[in-house]
Motif scaffolding. Structure first.
Motif, short mmCIF file in Angstrom:
data_model
loop_
_atom_site.label_atom_id
_atom_site.label_comp_id
_atom_site.label_asym_id
_atom_site.label_seq_id
_atom_site.Cartn_x
_atom_site.Cartn_y
_atom_site.Cartn_z
N ASN A 169 37.14 53.10 -31.94
CA ASN A 169 37.97 54.45 -32.18
C ASN A 169 37.42 55.56 -31.36
O ASN A 169 38.49 56.33 -31.17
CB ASN A 169 37.07 54.71 -33.69
N LEU A 170 36.43 55.49 -30.56
CA LEU A 170 36.28 56.60 -29.73
C LEU A 170 36.92 56.51 -28.47
O LEU A 170 37.31 57.69 -28.00
CB LEU A 170 34.81 56.33 -29.07
N ILE B 3 33.15 48.85 -34.35
CA ILE B 3 34.52 49.72 -34.93
C ILE B 3 34.44 51.17 -34.02
O ILE B 3 35.29 51.62 -33.77
CB ILE B 3 34.24 49.67 -36.37
N ASN B 4 33.17 51.71 -34.29
CA ASN B 4 33.01 53.20 -33.68
C ASN B 4 33.45 53.37 -32.15
O ASN B 4 33.94 54.42 -31.74
CB ASN B 4 31.80 53.83 -33.86
N PHE C 237 29.62 47.99 -37.23
CA PHE C 237 29.51 49.33 -37.51
C PHE C 237 29.84 50.29 -36.03
O PHE C 237 30.78 51.03 -35.69
CB PHE C 237 28.68 50.01 -38.27
N ILE C 238 29.02 49.58 -35.23
CA ILE C 238 29.01 50.21 -33.78
C ILE C 238 30.18 49.70 -33.13
O ILE C 238 30.73 50.51 -32.31
CB ILE C 238 27.56 49.69 -32.89
#
Length: 280
Positions: free
Chosen positions: A105-106, A101-102, A98-99
């Motif tokens: 995305n950032l 992927i984020n 999850f980290i």
């Protein structure tokens, strides 16, 4: 048939490249034609003025140097540390994915969002005001995703045999990372830092959002000073109706390009030097 399709794809790709290079060359030629005559020592060492013939770029140049150096000093250790943890210590859990992927995305988030975050956190909550530190912290957030992603890719290029050999000699995991893995990955880490700082040095929206000044008659002398940067000063000159300010803006663009090229040249020199040391 397959050969013709391959040839057609090459022609299209080459045509696109040539068109892009011609467009870039035309833009650079237009800027040089407008601003080269305005470049002088007086232009580089003078402060802002409402008279175009007396206006200089020193305050914005000093502000850009302050901000970009502080941005690199903040983004590189934080980004490298985060990448080392995720790549070397992190597990393949759902939280870790999850980290990851984020973070990816950032890297695509519009820069104005980072400006709003910097305004809320650094300027108001932490009380940094419209200072160089607030601007550098905001741009460091913008640069962090690229630094983290590029550092992780660089760490993956280090052969596992290097780690295994270090462990076999009795080194701990941290000693292996510090003395073996990071030195070998440093060229790739510097490449990511070049890309992130090249984007940060040309950003205007986040700095205007946190309150960077469009007109300032002095250069910053500390990290808590108010500031402006070259892109904001160019924007200010372009918005003026006098044609002489347009020449100043073109000259400011040339100074910004020279600063960007100098910064990249230093980083590329350090990267190539580390690569040669690693091979030897």
């Amino acid at each position: 048939m397959k050969h013709r399709a391959d040839l057609a794809f090459r022609i299209v790709a080459l045509s696109t490249l040539v068109f892009a290079l011609i467009t870039l060359a035309a833009l650079v030629f237009d800027v040089v034609a407008d601003g080269a005559g305005r470049l002088s020592w007086q232009f580089l060492t003078s402060l802002a003025s409402r008279k175009p013939e007396e206006a200089g770029i020193y305050h914005a140049l000093a502000g850009s140097i302050w901000v970009i150096l502080l941005t690199g000093a903040l983004a590189m250790p934080l980004g490298v540390a985060a990448a080392v943890y995720l790549e070397e210590y992190g597990t393949r859990s759902r939280a870790a994915r999850f980290i990851e992927i984020n973070i990816a995305n950032l890297a695509a988030v519009p820069s104005i969002i980072y400006g709003l975050l910097g305004l809320g956190v650094f300027v108001r909550v932490m009380g940094m005001g419209r200072s160089v530190m607030a601007g550098a912290c905001t741009l460091a957030l913008l640069a962090l995703p690229v630094v983290i992603l590029s550092t992780r890719e660089a760490l993956r290029t280090v052969p596992s045999t290097i780690r295994e050999g270090s462990y076999a000699l009795g080194a701990t995991k941290w000693q292996t990372i510090w003395h073996q893995v990071l030195p070998m990955a440093m060229p790739g880490i510097l490449t990511g830092l070049i890309l992130s700082l090249s984007r940060a040095i040309g950003e205007t929206a986040p700095l205007i959002t946190i309150g960077a000044l469009t007109y300032i008659p002095f250069a910053p002398d500390s990290v808590w000073s108010p500031f402006t940067v070259l892109p904001i000063q160019v924007f200010n000159w372009v918005s003026r109706p006098q044609s002489a300010f347009k020449e100043n803006a073109a000259a400011g663009i040339l100074v910004l390009m020279a600063l960007l090229l100098a910064m990249n040249a230093i980083a590329v020199f350090l990267r190539d030097r580390l690569q040669r040391q690693g091979r030897s």
